[in-house]
Design a protein around this motif. Structure first.
Motif, PDB file in Angstrom:
ATOM      1  N   SER A 154       0.686  -1.398   0.144  1.00 35.04           N
ATOM      2  CA  SER A 154      -0.160  -0.198   0.026  1.00 35.04           C
ATOM      3  C   SER A 154       1.071   1.259  -0.162  1.00 35.04           C
ATOM      4  CB  SER A 154      -0.772  -0.357   1.433  1.00 35.04           C
ATOM      5  OG  SER A 154       0.032   0.030   1.836  1.00 35.04           O
ATOM      6  N   LEU A 155       2.232   1.331   0.719  1.00 32.77           N
ATOM      7  CA  LEU A 155       2.883   2.235   0.863  1.00 32.77           C
ATOM      8  C   LEU A 155       3.460   2.786  -0.915  1.00 32.77           C
ATOM      9  CD1 LEU A 155       4.557   1.886   3.913  1.00 32.77           C
ATOM     10  CD2 LEU A 155       3.498   3.852   3.396  1.00 32.77           C
ATOM     11  N   ALA A 156       3.516   1.163  -1.284  1.00 32.77           N
ATOM     12  CA  ALA A 156       3.763   1.824  -2.984  1.00 32.77           C
ATOM     13  C   ALA A 156       3.243   2.117  -3.762  1.00 32.77           C
ATOM     14  CB  ALA A 156       4.432  -0.043  -3.097  1.00 32.77           C
ATOM     15  N   ALA A 157       1.583   1.865  -3.603  1.00 31.59           N
ATOM     16  CA  ALA A 157       0.916   2.112  -4.700  1.00 31.59           C
ATOM     17  C   ALA A 157       0.507   3.798  -3.539  1.00 31.59           C
ATOM     18  CB  ALA A 157      -0.071   1.886  -4.364  1.00 31.59           C
ATOM     19  N   PHE A 158       0.557   3.850  -2.387  1.00 32.49           N
ATOM     20  CA  PHE A 158      -0.422   5.414  -2.209  1.00 32.49           C
ATOM     21  C   PHE A 158       0.647   5.995  -2.310  1.00 32.49           C
ATOM     22  CE2 PHE A 158      -3.594   2.078  -1.030  1.00 32.49           C
ATOM     23  CZ  PHE A 158      -4.714   2.684  -1.784  1.00 32.49           C
ATOM     24  N   LYS A 159       1.812   6.052  -1.628  1.00 27.93           N
ATOM     25  CA  LYS A 159       3.167   6.546  -1.650  1.00 27.93           C
ATOM     26  C   LYS A 159       3.411   7.488   0.043  1.00 27.93           C
ATOM     27  CE  LYS A 159       5.182   5.653  -5.244  1.00 27.93           C
ATOM     28  NZ  LYS A 159       6.330   5.132  -5.696  1.00 27.93           N
TER      29      LYS A 159
END
Length: 294
Positions: A154-159
Motif C-alpha cells: 500500500s505504501l508503494a501504491a499510495f506513496k
C-alpha cells in the motif's frame, strides 16, 4: 335432661379486605434499590478483580530491578498525560486525545469502506452459486494474509502513510464482513423466499424487505469482528507509518524508554476498543430487535 342447642349465627363473618395504597415515594425507593442492586452485581465483580490485579502488579513490580513499573509509578510518571489529554504542541507532540482521535478517523474511514464493500460482495456470494465458486477460494486465500503484510504494498501504491493505513484497515475488516454476510444470505429460510414470490416483490423490494432484515444478525456479527480487527491493525500500522496516532505514540515511547507511557496508552487502547465493540453491539441489538447476540 334436655340439652338446649347452641345457637349458631347463620350470618357469615364479615371479612374486610383492606387495599394498602403504596405511595409513589415507596415505589421510587424500591426501584432505586433494585437499580442499585443490579448495578452492584455488574460493577462490583470487575472492580474487585481489577483491585486484586492492581495489588498483585504492585507487589511483583515493586522491586528496584523490575523492568516493568508498578501502577503507583505509572500514575506518577504519566500524570501530565492523564490530566492534559487535549494538549496541543508542535508536530507529533500532542495529547493522547489527539493521538486516539487521529487513529479513530483512520479506522472510521477504512471500516466504513470495508462495511459497504463487504456487505455488497457478501450478498453477491451468498446469492449466486457462480460467484461463490469463483470468489470464495480467492477470499479464503487473501484473508489469511497478515494485515501488516499489505502495508509495504500500500505504501508503494499510495506513496503516503495515511491512505496506506486506511487501506490496511479496509483489507483487514472486509473478510469477516464478506463471509458472515454470505452465510446469512444463504441461511435465509425458504418460507421467506416463498412469501416474496407470493407477494411478487421485485429484486429491490426483496433485498430491502426480506434479505437484509433476515441476514442482519449475521451481518452485524461480521461487523463486530471487523471493528475489533480494524482497531488492532491501526495500532500496528501506525507504528510503521509514523505521524499522529496512538500506534506511533506507543512506538515513540518505546524508542524513548518511556515504559509508563506505553502502559497508559495500552490502557486507553483497550478501553477504546471495548467501547467500539459495545457501540456496534448496541447498534446490532437496536436494528435487529435483540435477535443479534450482544
Amino acid at each position: 335432661m334436655a340439652v338446649s342447642p347452641i345457637p349458631v349465627n347463620k350470618k357469615p363473618y364479615a371479612v374486610k379486605i383492606m387495599t394498602l395504597a403504596v405511595s409513589p415515594k415507596a415505589v421510587a425507593r424500591r426501584s432505586l434499590a433494585q437499580w442499585l442492586s443490579s448495578l452492584a452485581g455488574h460493577v462490583l465483580p470487575p472492580l474487585i478483580t481489577l483491585a486484586f490485579l492492581m495489588v498483585f502488579w504492585e507487589i511483583i513490580c515493586s522491586s528496584p530491578t523490575a523492568s516493568v513499573p508498578p501502577p503507583s509509578r505509572v500514575v506518577s510518571e504519566t500524570w501530565e498525560l492523564i490530566i492534559h489529554p487535549f494538549y496541543v504542541g508542535q508536530g507529533v507532540d500532542q495529547g493522547l486525545f489527539w493521538h486516539i482521535l487521529a487513529s479513530l478517523k483512520r479506522v472510521a474511514f477504512g471500516y466504513c469502506l470495508a462495511a459497504i464493500a463487504g456487505i455488497a460482495l457478501g450478498t453477491l456470494v451468498g446469492q449466486s452459486d457462480w460467484a461463490m465458486r469463483g470468489l470464495d477460494p480467492i477470499f479464503q486465500v487473501l484473508r489469511t494474509v497478515p494485515p501488516l503484510a499489505w502495508l509495504p504494498l500500500s505504501l508503494a501504491a499510495f506513496k503516503d502513510g495515511n491512505p496506506s493505513a486506511i487501506f490496511v484497515i479496509f483489507i483487514t475488516a472486509i473478510w469477516p464482513i464478506i463471509i458472515n454476510t454470505a452465510v446469512g444470505i444463504r441461511n435465509i429460510p425458504q418460507d421467506y423466499q416463498n412469501v416474496a414470490k407470493v407477494l411478487r416483490l421485485n429484486q429491490f423490494e426483496y433485498f430491502t424487505k426480506i434479505m437484509i432484515p433476515a441476514a442482519a444478525p449475521y451481518i452485524f456479527t461480521g461487523l463486530r469482528i471487523g471493528i475489533g480487527l480494524s482497531w488492532l491493525a491501526i495500532v500496528a500500522a501506525e507504528m510503521l507509518i509514523g505521524g499522529v496516532g496512538i500506534g506511533f505514540f506507543i512506538w515513540d515511547a518505546w524508542n524513548s524508554s518511556r515504559i509508563s507511557d506505553i502502559i497508559l496508552a495500552l490502557i486507553y487502547v483497550g478501553i477504546v476498543g471495548y467501547l467500539l465493540d459495545r457501540a456496534i453491539a448496541f447498534l446490532a441489538k437496536t436494528v435487529t430487535r435483540n435477535t443479534a447476540s450482544a
